[in-house]
Scaffold this active site. Structure first.
Site, PDB file in Angstrom:
ATOM      1  N   ASP A  48       0.777  -1.247   0.000  1.00  0.00           N
ATOM      2  CA  ASP A  48       0.000   0.000   0.000  1.00  0.00           C
ATOM      3  C   ASP A  48       0.810   1.299   0.000  1.00  0.00           C
ATOM      4  O   ASP A  48       1.758   1.422   0.777  1.00  0.00           O
ATOM      5  CB  ASP A  48      -0.863   0.096   1.262  1.00  0.00           C
ATOM      6  CG  ASP A  48      -1.650  -1.149   1.555  1.00  0.00           C
ATOM      7  OD1 ASP A  48      -1.741  -2.028   0.691  1.00  0.00           O
ATOM      8  OD2 ASP A  48      -2.180  -1.244   2.681  1.00  0.00           O
ATOM      9  N   GLU A 250     -10.226  -2.182   4.050  1.00  0.00           N
ATOM     10  CA  GLU A 250      -8.946  -1.642   4.494  1.00  0.00           C
ATOM     11  C   GLU A 250      -8.737  -0.245   3.923  1.00  0.00           C
ATOM     12  O   GLU A 250      -9.402   0.165   2.973  1.00  0.00           O
ATOM     13  CB  GLU A 250      -7.794  -2.546   4.032  1.00  0.00           C
ATOM     14  CG  GLU A 250      -7.863  -3.931   4.662  1.00  0.00           C
ATOM     15  CD  GLU A 250      -6.619  -4.765   4.396  1.00  0.00           C
ATOM     16  OE1 GLU A 250      -6.144  -5.408   5.327  1.00  0.00           O
ATOM     17  OE2 GLU A 250      -6.117  -4.761   3.254  1.00  0.00           O
TER      18      GLU A 250
END
Ligand SMILES: *[C@@H]1O[C@H](CO)[C@@H](O)[C@H](O)[C@H]1NC(C)=O
Ligand SMILES: *[C@@H]1O[C@H](CO)[C@@H](O)[C@H](O)[C@H]1NC(C)=O
Ligand SMILES: *[C@@H]1O[C@H](CO)[C@@H](O)[C@H](O)[C@H]1NC(C)=O
Ligand SMILES: *[C@@H]1O[C@H](CO)[C@@H](O)[C@H](O)[C@H]1NC(C)=O
Ligand SMILES: *[C@@H]1O[C@H](CO)[C@@H](O)[C@H](O)[C@H]1NC(C)=O
Length: 703
Positions: A48, A250
């Site tokens: 990420d 998320e």
């Protein structure tokens, strides 16, 4: 961000010989599959994007990212760091937050989070006139321990912590006196401390406080906190679950954008893993449009999906109630002559799903032995579309719903050999005002010898079986995050261009994973709905040559473009006007192809479904994961002038497609052979008219 227990084991496999806490010397970036104009770390694992922040004083974009200092697999998660002045050329910087204890036994990892510039020194971290930058991240504790703050944490706890920087993000000091600052989820969710992560923080100007969004991943909830000083946080509200919930939620983040340049709306972005867009396996990213008042996010009704049709639908037939088809105004023949709508699933049938209300037309009355026809009374076509739910058999001659005008069949649809009803739409915009009738036939007794229909309705909007607003319809777009610190109302995002389904196995070395190109976002009303549109950010022209232009009045079958290269920006425009034919009517361009086209990645448009697609089934190396070879589609209506436009970015191991104004994007990794530098246009099921193509080469940003 976290990985399953399976991968956590890797953490303990770190050996000193593979330790590289700092980026290596600047590399030539010429390895096979090495992206030429996308960010990749010189080596090691990345996932990420984190802590994106723009330093307006210096004109520098900061990109932090989930990084493993121990090699090209997930482990010892730290925050890597890179900087850029133009969002295209990146300089990798020393690791910003190195897993605590690394390279020995790691006691704390730094999972995903965000960074703000605390101009007003609300945190009190400022010193000697230096403005503090504050990072909030998820501390993941792989072992039970007592922290420097005196707080006791159990094994596998995820909690929210902060760190600050007084040198504009280059080095960071963790706030050990108090961390974690949000130690556990609020009541009644305390037990979910292993699934509590990825704080997205920002300053909410209107109410003059900091806001943090934290994911309660397995509950599909976003928890919203507020703070005056970034140290003490109050739980304010929760949002969710809505829309896609096929996996954990998320990396929540929210930002304002003006809708059509007018009123401000708020856009909530959520990573989802697994349960991504239709046709993909694994990760995806969805968004929800609504309002945010500083403590509470309220979704717009038309940004939420409950499976019902468009709001403006005029119902023609919903098959509710006990009246027979004949009594409802249908001319019913055969076994349907005295029949009525079914109450869901019939005896001996697998469960029927996806219909609305209590009842539907289901011709599995006497099992598949039932045959017959239903013909509606004539009606005048009043709207642009006829939407309906259909399931059952897929044979156009045997189990079908048809639209007839002047005795001629102008549209035919079927189920897809499935008991699950899905929306289909007939575009009748050119038939408005004419008289028509609908015929539903079950003309067979064999396997799938039945049809299920419900909710036939007229609308000026196409119905979709969409369950979410997908930020990208491809398989490789996850954890999208935008830069804090840009002028109010601007949003530029970047996403991890990979997928947990196969992320650890993609055939790249010594790095693993790239970011997408940064994308500039706007919010526009499309099809009566607030829709994010995207375009590549940065000054593209400076990276590309003038390129080659191709114009064709008609393209049929294939048209070779020859050697076009491997780092490309293509702009393709063509007429959407295509007569339907028996063969699948598609037009597009193959890129990253070998001379003999044994390998190619097809980017095209399906005229009958009005979808742009990327077909990577023969894109090169697909062997590392059984699900990698696939075709991915995104809905894209032609523009008002009757054309379809696609902008396609090709790099050594990726294809990013921006359809229309950027309302449909598909991001997909590919691993083609070194010599996959050829391209061609294709048109199946007929000729495609007014084709314009420009092919530009994109320069490497690494050399
Ligand atoms: C790491 O942890 C293991 C198991 O808890 C222990 O045996 C070992 O001594 C530790 N190593 C270091 C360097 O602390
Ligand atoms: C920020 O606040 C701290 C604590 O009150 C103070 O010591 C420091 O001087 C302030 N820094 C700046 C730049 O205002
Ligand atoms: C925000 O909306 C919520 C829910 O409607 C409400 O309870 C709250 O008071 C509002 N807050 C502000 C600052 O308006
Ligand atoms: C439907 O019927 C037509 C005309 O008889 C035939 O050409 C076609 O192959 C049939 N399609 C299917 C799917 O059976
Ligand atoms: C049903 O099938 C028969 C032959 O297979 C054909 O003649 C007839 O037209 C079909 N009926 C409809 C309503 O399509």
């Amino acid at each position: 961000m976290k990985l399953s227990l399976l991968f956590r084991a890797l953490l303990f496999g770190v050996s000193a010989s593979t330790v590289h806490a700092r980026p290596g010397p600047s590399k030539s970036y010429t390895e096979i599959y090495r992206p030429q104009y996308h960010f990749t770390p010189a080596k090691n694992w990345m996932n990420d994007p984190n802590g994106l922040v723009y330093d307006a004083d210096e004109g520098v974009y900061h990109l932090y990212f989930q990084y493993s200092p121990s090699g090209p697999k997930w482990g010892a998660l730290s925050w890597g760091h890179a900087t850029s002045k133009d969002l295209m050329h990146w300089t990798e910087q020393p690791v910003a937050l190195l897993a605590r204890g690394f390279p020995g036994n790691v006691t704390e990892m730094f999972f995903s989070g965000t960074v703000v510039i605390d101009e007003a020194n609300t945190s009190g971290f400022g010193r000697k006139g230096k403005v503090p930058w504050v990072a909030m991240y998820t501390s993941y504790y792989p072992v039970e321990q007592v922290l420097p703050s005196g707080k006791h944490v159990l094994k596998d706890v995820q909690a929210q912590s902060i760190a600050y920087s007084l040198d504009k993000g280059m080095t960071w000091t963790t706030y050990d006196a108090q961390n974690p600052v949000i130690a556990e989820p609020p009541t009644p969710y305390q037990d979910l401390y292993k699934e509590f992560r990825d704080p997205g923080i920002f300053w909410h100007k209107e109410t003059q406080h900091w806001v943090a969004l934290v994911s309660l991943a397995t509950q599909h909830k976003v928890l919203i906190y507020t703070s005056q000083n970034l140290k003490h946080w109050d739980f304010a509200s929760e949002f969710g679950p809505v829309n896609a919930v096929g996996g954990v939620w998320e990396c929540p983040n929210i930002f304002p954008l003006s809708l059509d340049g007018k009123k401000t709306k708020w856009v909530l972005v959520l990573g989802l893993n697994p349960g991504g867009p239709p046709g993909t396996v694994g990760s995806g990213t969805q968004y929800v449009v609504g309002d945010f008042n500083g403590t509470t996010f309220t979704a717009d009704a038309n940004s939420i999906y409950d499976g019902s049709g468009p709001e403006d639908s005029v119902i023609f037939e919903d098959f509710e109630g006990d009246a027979t088809f004949a009594a409802r105004g249908w001319t019913a023949t055969g076994d349907l002559a005295n029949a009525s709508p079914a109450k869901g699933t019939l005896a001996g049938q697998n469960p029927v799903t996806g219909f609305q209300g209590q009842q539907l037309l289901n011709t599995f009355i006497d099992g598949d032995a039932t045959t017959g026809t239903l013909t509606s009374a004539p009606f005048d076509i009043s709207h642009k579309y006829i939407n309906f739910l259909v399931g059952g058999g897929s044979n156009v001659n045997e189990t079908a719903i048809r639209l007839k005008v002047d005795g001629r069949t102008v549209h035919t649809s079927t189920g897809s050999n499935s008991e699950s009803l899905a929306w289909q739409t007939w575009d009748v915009s050119k038939l408005q005002g004419q008289s028509a009738l609908i015929e539903i036939i079950d003309n067979t007794t064999g396997g799938w010898g039945h049809i299920n229909v419900d909710q036939i309705s007229f609308s000026n909007t196409r119905a979709t079986s969409t369950i979410a607003n997908w930020l990208d319809w491809g398989p490789d777009f996850y954890a999208a995050l935008g830069w804090n610190g840009l002028p109010q109302g601007q949003r530029t995002i970047i996403a991890w261009m990979n997928n947990w389904q196969y992320a650890q196995n993609i055939p790249t070395d010594p790095w693993r994973s790239a970011m997408t190109v940064p994308r500039h976002l706007a919010l526009k009303t499309i099809d009566n709905k607030a829709t994010l549109v995207q375009e590549p950010a940065g000054k593209w022209k400076s990276l590309t040559n003038h390129g080659r232009a191709f114009t064709f009045r008609k393209v049929e079958s294939v048209r070779d473009l020859g050697r076009i290269g491997k780092t490309l920006e293509l702009e393709l425009k063509f007429s959407s006007d295509r007569a339907s034919s028996s063969e699948k009517a598609e037009f597009g361009v193959s890129v990253a192809a070998t001379r003999d086209y044994s390998h190619e990645t097809r980017v095209g448009y399906d005229f009958s479904t009005q979808q742009v697609f990327v077909d990577r089934t023969r894109s090169g190396d697909t062997s590392f994961d059984g699900t990698f070879a696939g075709v991915y589609s995104a809905p894209l209506a032609p523009s008002s002038d009757g054309t379809v436009s696609l902008r396609i970015l090709v790099d050594w191991s990726s294809v990013e497609v921006f359809g229309g104004e950027g309302e449909a994007t598909i991001t997909s990794q590919i691993f083609p052979a070194q010599n996959a530098v050829y391209g061609r246009l294709f048109s199946t099921g007929g000729k495609t008219a007014d084709v314009k193509l420009r092919v530009r080469e994109v320069r490497s940003t690494w050399r």
